[in-house]
Design a protein around this motif. Structure first.
Motif, PDB file in Angstrom:
ATOM      1  N   LEU A 102       0.817  -1.215   0.000  1.00 16.12           N
ATOM      2  CA  LEU A 102       0.000   0.000   0.000  1.00 16.12           C
ATOM      3  C   LEU A 102       0.853   1.268   0.000  1.00 16.12           C
ATOM      4  O   LEU A 102       0.348   2.349   0.308  1.00 16.12           O
ATOM      5  CB  LEU A 102      -0.909   0.008   1.233  1.00 16.12           C
ATOM      6  CG  LEU A 102      -1.936  -1.116   1.326  1.00 16.12           C
ATOM      7  CD1 LEU A 102      -2.562  -1.154   2.710  1.00 16.12           C
ATOM      8  CD2 LEU A 102      -3.011  -0.938   0.255  1.00 16.12           C
ATOM      9  N   SER A 103       2.120   1.150  -0.347  1.00 16.81           N
ATOM     10  CA  SER A 103       3.041   2.282  -0.236  1.00 16.81           C
ATOM     11  C   SER A 103       2.605   3.482  -1.075  1.00 16.81           C
ATOM     12  O   SER A 103       2.865   4.635  -0.707  1.00 16.81           O
ATOM     13  CB  SER A 103       4.457   1.856  -0.642  1.00 16.81           C
ATOM     14  OG  SER A 103       4.454   1.381  -1.981  1.00 16.81           O
ATOM     15  N   ALA A 104       1.935   3.236  -2.214  1.00 15.96           N
ATOM     16  CA  ALA A 104       1.523   4.332  -3.090  1.00 15.96           C
ATOM     17  C   ALA A 104       0.129   4.847  -2.770  1.00 15.96           C
ATOM     18  O   ALA A 104      -0.362   5.770  -3.436  1.00 15.96           O
ATOM     19  CB  ALA A 104       1.582   3.880  -4.551  1.00 15.96           C
ATOM     20  N   ASP A 105      -0.524   4.266  -1.775  1.00 18.73           N
ATOM     21  CA  ASP A 105      -1.890   4.646  -1.425  1.00 18.73           C
ATOM     22  C   ASP A 105      -1.866   5.637  -0.267  1.00 18.73           C
ATOM     23  O   ASP A 105      -1.302   5.349   0.791  1.00 18.73           O
ATOM     24  CB  ASP A 105      -2.699   3.405  -1.041  1.00 18.73           C
ATOM     25  CG  ASP A 105      -4.204   3.652  -1.059  1.00 18.73           C
ATOM     26  OD1 ASP A 105      -4.626   4.724  -0.586  1.00 18.73           O
ATOM     27  OD2 ASP A 105      -4.946   2.772  -1.535  1.00 18.73           O
ATOM     28  N   SER A 106      -2.481   6.796  -0.463  1.00 17.85           N
ATOM     29  CA  SER A 106      -2.492   7.817   0.584  1.00 17.85           C
ATOM     30  C   SER A 106      -3.286   7.375   1.808  1.00 17.85           C
ATOM     31  O   SER A 106      -3.150   7.957   2.889  1.00 17.85           O
ATOM     32  CB  SER A 106      -3.087   9.116   0.042  1.00 17.85           C
ATOM     33  OG  SER A 106      -4.429   8.912  -0.406  1.00 17.85           O
ATOM     34  N   ARG A 107      -4.122   6.329   1.639  1.00 14.93           N
ATOM     35  CA  ARG A 107      -4.941   5.836   2.754  1.00 14.93           C
ATOM     36  C   ARG A 107      -4.271   4.684   3.487  1.00 14.93           C
ATOM     37  O   ARG A 107      -4.943   3.961   4.226  1.00 14.93           O
ATOM     38  CB  ARG A 107      -6.300   5.374   2.231  1.00 14.93           C
ATOM     39  CG  ARG A 107      -7.098   6.411   1.462  1.00 14.93           C
ATOM     40  CD  ARG A 107      -8.349   5.759   0.889  1.00 14.93           C
ATOM     41  NE  ARG A 107      -7.986   4.675  -0.018  1.00 14.93           N
ATOM     42  CZ  ARG A 107      -8.806   3.664  -0.352  1.00 14.93           C
ATOM     43  NH1 ARG A 107     -10.014   3.595   0.183  1.00 14.93           N
ATOM     44  NH2 ARG A 107      -8.400   2.728  -1.193  1.00 14.93           N
ATOM     45  N   ARG A 108      -2.992   4.491   3.302  1.00 15.16           N
ATOM     46  CA  ARG A 108      -2.325   3.298   3.814  1.00 15.16           C
ATOM     47  C   ARG A 108      -2.597   3.055   5.300  1.00 15.16           C
ATOM     48  O   ARG A 108      -3.010   1.953   5.688  1.00 15.16           O
ATOM     49  CB  ARG A 108      -0.810   3.372   3.581  1.00 15.16           C
ATOM     50  CG  ARG A 108      -0.057   2.231   4.221  1.00 15.16           C
ATOM     51  CD  ARG A 108       1.353   2.083   3.693  1.00 15.16           C
ATOM     52  NE  ARG A 108       2.180   3.254   3.942  1.00 15.16           N
ATOM     53  CZ  ARG A 108       3.467   3.331   3.572  1.00 15.16           C
ATOM     54  NH1 ARG A 108       4.033   2.320   2.921  1.00 15.16           N
ATOM     55  NH2 ARG A 108       4.171   4.402   3.820  1.00 15.16           N
ATOM     56  N   THR A 109      -2.398   4.053   6.131  1.00 12.05           N
ATOM     57  CA  THR A 109      -2.610   3.867   7.569  1.00 12.05           C
ATOM     58  C   THR A 109      -4.061   3.526   7.866  1.00 12.05           C
ATOM     59  O   THR A 109      -4.351   2.617   8.658  1.00 12.05           O
ATOM     60  CB  THR A 109      -2.204   5.127   8.340  1.00 12.05           C
ATOM     61  OG1 THR A 109      -0.822   5.428   8.061  1.00 12.05           O
ATOM     62  CG2 THR A 109      -2.380   4.931   9.834  1.00 12.05           C
ATOM     63  N   THR A 110      -4.982   4.233   7.226  1.00 11.01           N
ATOM     64  CA  THR A 110      -6.406   3.972   7.443  1.00 11.01           C
ATOM     65  C   THR A 110      -6.770   2.551   7.050  1.00 11.01           C
ATOM     66  O   THR A 110      -7.504   1.853   7.775  1.00 11.01           O
ATOM     67  CB  THR A 110      -7.259   4.959   6.620  1.00 11.01           C
ATOM     68  OG1 THR A 110      -6.956   6.289   7.032  1.00 11.01           O
ATOM     69  CG2 THR A 110      -8.742   4.689   6.816  1.00 11.01           C
ATOM     70  N   LEU A 111      -6.255   2.090   5.924  1.00  9.09           N
ATOM     71  CA  LEU A 111      -6.569   0.738   5.452  1.00  9.09           C
ATOM     72  C   LEU A 111      -6.013  -0.319   6.393  1.00  9.09           C
ATOM     73  O   LEU A 111      -6.677  -1.325   6.675  1.00  9.09           O
ATOM     74  CB  LEU A 111      -6.015   0.537   4.038  1.00  9.09           C
ATOM     75  CG  LEU A 111      -6.646   1.389   2.940  1.00  9.09           C
ATOM     76  CD1 LEU A 111      -5.957   1.148   1.602  1.00  9.09           C
ATOM     77  CD2 LEU A 111      -8.144   1.090   2.812  1.00  9.09           C
ATOM     78  N   LEU A 112      -4.804  -0.109   6.878  1.00  9.37           N
ATOM     79  CA  LEU A 112      -4.202  -1.078   7.795  1.00  9.37           C
ATOM     80  C   LEU A 112      -4.936  -1.113   9.134  1.00  9.37           C
ATOM     81  O   LEU A 112      -5.104  -2.171   9.737  1.00  9.37           O
ATOM     82  CB  LEU A 112      -2.718  -0.762   8.004  1.00  9.37           C
ATOM     83  CG  LEU A 112      -1.816  -1.002   6.784  1.00  9.37           C
ATOM     84  CD1 LEU A 112      -0.413  -0.487   7.039  1.00  9.37           C
ATOM     85  CD2 LEU A 112      -1.774  -2.482   6.421  1.00  9.37           C
ATOM     86  N   VAL A 113      -5.388   0.051   9.585  1.00  5.03           N
ATOM     87  CA  VAL A 113      -6.172   0.108  10.826  1.00  5.03           C
ATOM     88  C   VAL A 113      -7.492  -0.633  10.631  1.00  5.03           C
ATOM     89  O   VAL A 113      -7.936  -1.392  11.504  1.00  5.03           O
ATOM     90  CB  VAL A 113      -6.416   1.565  11.250  1.00  5.03           C
ATOM     91  CG1 VAL A 113      -7.485   1.645  12.339  1.00  5.03           C
ATOM     92  CG2 VAL A 113      -5.125   2.196  11.739  1.00  5.03           C
ATOM     93  N   ARG A 114      -8.136  -0.416   9.485  1.00  5.38           N
ATOM     94  CA  ARG A 114      -9.375  -1.136   9.181  1.00  5.38           C
ATOM     95  C   ARG A 114      -9.139  -2.644   9.157  1.00  5.38           C
ATOM     96  O   ARG A 114      -9.955  -3.419   9.650  1.00  5.38           O
ATOM     97  CB  ARG A 114      -9.922  -0.706   7.824  1.00  5.38           C
ATOM     98  CG  ARG A 114     -10.664   0.609   7.799  1.00  5.38           C
ATOM     99  CD  ARG A 114     -11.213   0.786   6.401  1.00  5.38           C
ATOM    100  NE  ARG A 114     -11.780   2.109   6.197  1.00  5.38           N
ATOM    101  CZ  ARG A 114     -12.179   2.542   5.010  1.00  5.38           C
ATOM    102  NH1 ARG A 114     -12.045   1.767   3.942  1.00  5.38           N
ATOM    103  NH2 ARG A 114     -12.698   3.751   4.892  1.00  5.38           N
ATOM    104  N   ARG A 115      -8.033  -3.032   8.578  1.00  5.20           N
ATOM    105  CA  ARG A 115      -7.711  -4.461   8.469  1.00  5.20           C
ATOM    106  C   ARG A 115      -7.595  -5.096   9.854  1.00  5.20           C
ATOM    107  O   ARG A 115      -8.146  -6.172  10.110  1.00  5.20           O
ATOM    108  CB  ARG A 115      -6.400  -4.615   7.690  1.00  5.20           C
ATOM    109  CG  ARG A 115      -5.948  -6.056   7.451  1.00  5.20           C
ATOM    110  CD  ARG A 115      -4.676  -6.064   6.615  1.00  5.20           C
ATOM    111  NE  ARG A 115      -4.185  -7.420   6.429  1.00  5.20           N
ATOM    112  CZ  ARG A 115      -4.591  -8.245   5.482  1.00  5.20           C
ATOM    113  NH1 ARG A 115      -5.526  -7.860   4.626  1.00  5.20           N
ATOM    114  NH2 ARG A 115      -4.083  -9.458   5.370  1.00  5.20           N
TER     115      ARG A 115
END
Length: 361
Positions: free
Chosen positions: A62-75
């Motif tokens: 997810l390095s190119a995704d600006s939502r990386r932290t949000t997505l990982l938290v959701r996961r």
């Protein structure tokens, strides 16, 4: 699966603290010895390493995704939700809930460099190995409590309905808490080391780090195996605190030895063929883990066949292996038609906040 079915679904987990495992037939005793020396806690340590690897893979993916932290938290939040439901409604031996919490602790450190990950993981692991000389985070239940719990578990799990089993499962959680707290530092440490191993290129064929795999495998299997056997056989006569530290060290070394052996084999074309049968069940590990709990719960608890407390290690392990191979066949069949396992697909959809593709084109 082997440890879960033999020591937690078959009988109460607290029975192992009251018995030396010499009950049953000669084959039961041999298999129990193999499980304790070769698998018990080693599989959990390996799972911790792999969870860290998985977090690092997702982070890099997810390095190119600006939502990386949000997505990982959701996961991790979805994993915690499923773990809580699994823990309360199906089986209180769940590990997903604890791993989600550990994942939230590890997540901020994924933004650090490889050196920081390595130092943090190694330092925390050293603290865990030496923590036997420190006051415990939480005291284990007394032998009297465990003996009473084993008797009640045998009655309720073996013949109780779903409601009675549910109530007892929740009441029993207080006894599980010290077990989880005692290994939580190790869980975080190994997750960090797993993430560092991924960053270092240990899984990349031909990388400098991958050349160390045979040595790591040899040291882990030999040193870890010797310490594990010595602990199970009671050969470490050095005081219980030192024995516990060496037992913990042996567990980690043996887990690393197992992992390094599999990765080394998977990187070699000739040896990879010996492992391809396990790929489908591995790609659906989340689904298969939960399904094992549902199946074993029905087999062993009173609302199903009520086999709890009625089988020896051999019979329970045979059932578990049968379920495992059935899952291999079902997983291979499913993945010919779908991109992900059903729970993996739901997890992915919850993470991205939108319905993900499931069918193969």
């Amino acid at each position: 699966m082997a440890i879960n079915v033999a020591t937690m679904f078959r009988v109460s987990i607290f029975e192992r603290f009251l018995s030396d495992g010499n009950d049953g037939t000669s084959l039961d005793r041999v298999l129990y010895w193999i499980l304790m020396a070769g698998i018990d806690l080693k599989a959990l340590a390996l799972f911790s390493l792999l969870f860290g690897v998985g977090l690092a893979i997702q982070y890099d993916h997810l390095s190119a995704d600006s939502r990386r932290t949000t997505l990982l938290v959701r996961r991790l939040a979805f994993l915690m939700l499923i773990g809580a439901a699994h823990l309360i409604l199906i089986w209180n031996g769940d590990i997903l809930f604890e791993y989600a919490i550990a994942g939230f602790v590890v997540l901020p450190l994924l933004f650090c460099r490889l050196r920081i990950l390595t130092i943090a993981g190694t330092a925390l692991l050293a603290v865990f190995l030496l923590s036997s000389f420190l006051p415990p985070i939480a005291s284990m239940p007394s032998r009297a409590w465990m003996a009473q719990n084993v008797a009640e578990a045998t009655r309720i799990y073996g013949s109780g309905g779903f409601a009675e089993v549910f109530v007892f499962r929740v009441q029993e959680l207080s006894g599980f808490l010290p077990l989880h707290l005692s290994i939580f530092p190790r869980t975080i440490a190994l997750m960090l080391i797993g993430a560092a191993a991924w960053r270092a290129g240990l899984f990349r064929v031909g990388s400098r780090a991958s050349r160390w795999l045979p040595l790591v495998a040899a040291i882990g299997l030999l040193a870890g195996g010797i310490l594990a056997v010595a602990h199970v056989n009671g050969w470490l006569h050095m005081g219980w605190r030192a024995e516990l530290s060496f037992e913990r060290l042996g567990t980690v070394l043996l887990a690393c030895g197992y992992g390094a052996t599999v990765v080394w084999a998977a990187n070699r074309a000739d040896a990879r063929q010996l492992l391809t049968w396990a790929a489908p069940i591995g790609r659906m590990a989340f689904t298969n883990y939960l399904m094992q709990s549902v199946i074993f719960g029905w087999l062993f608890y009173g609302y199903g066949l009520g086999l709890f407390g009625k089988l020896g290690v051999t019979a329970a392990l045979a059932i578990g292996i049968g379920v495992y191979f059935l899952q291999i066949v079902i997983s291979a069949y499913w993945l010919k038609r779908y991109l992900y396992g059903p729970v993996e697909w739901l997890w992915r959809s919850a993470m991205y906040g939108t319905r993900q593709p499931l069918w193969r084109a």
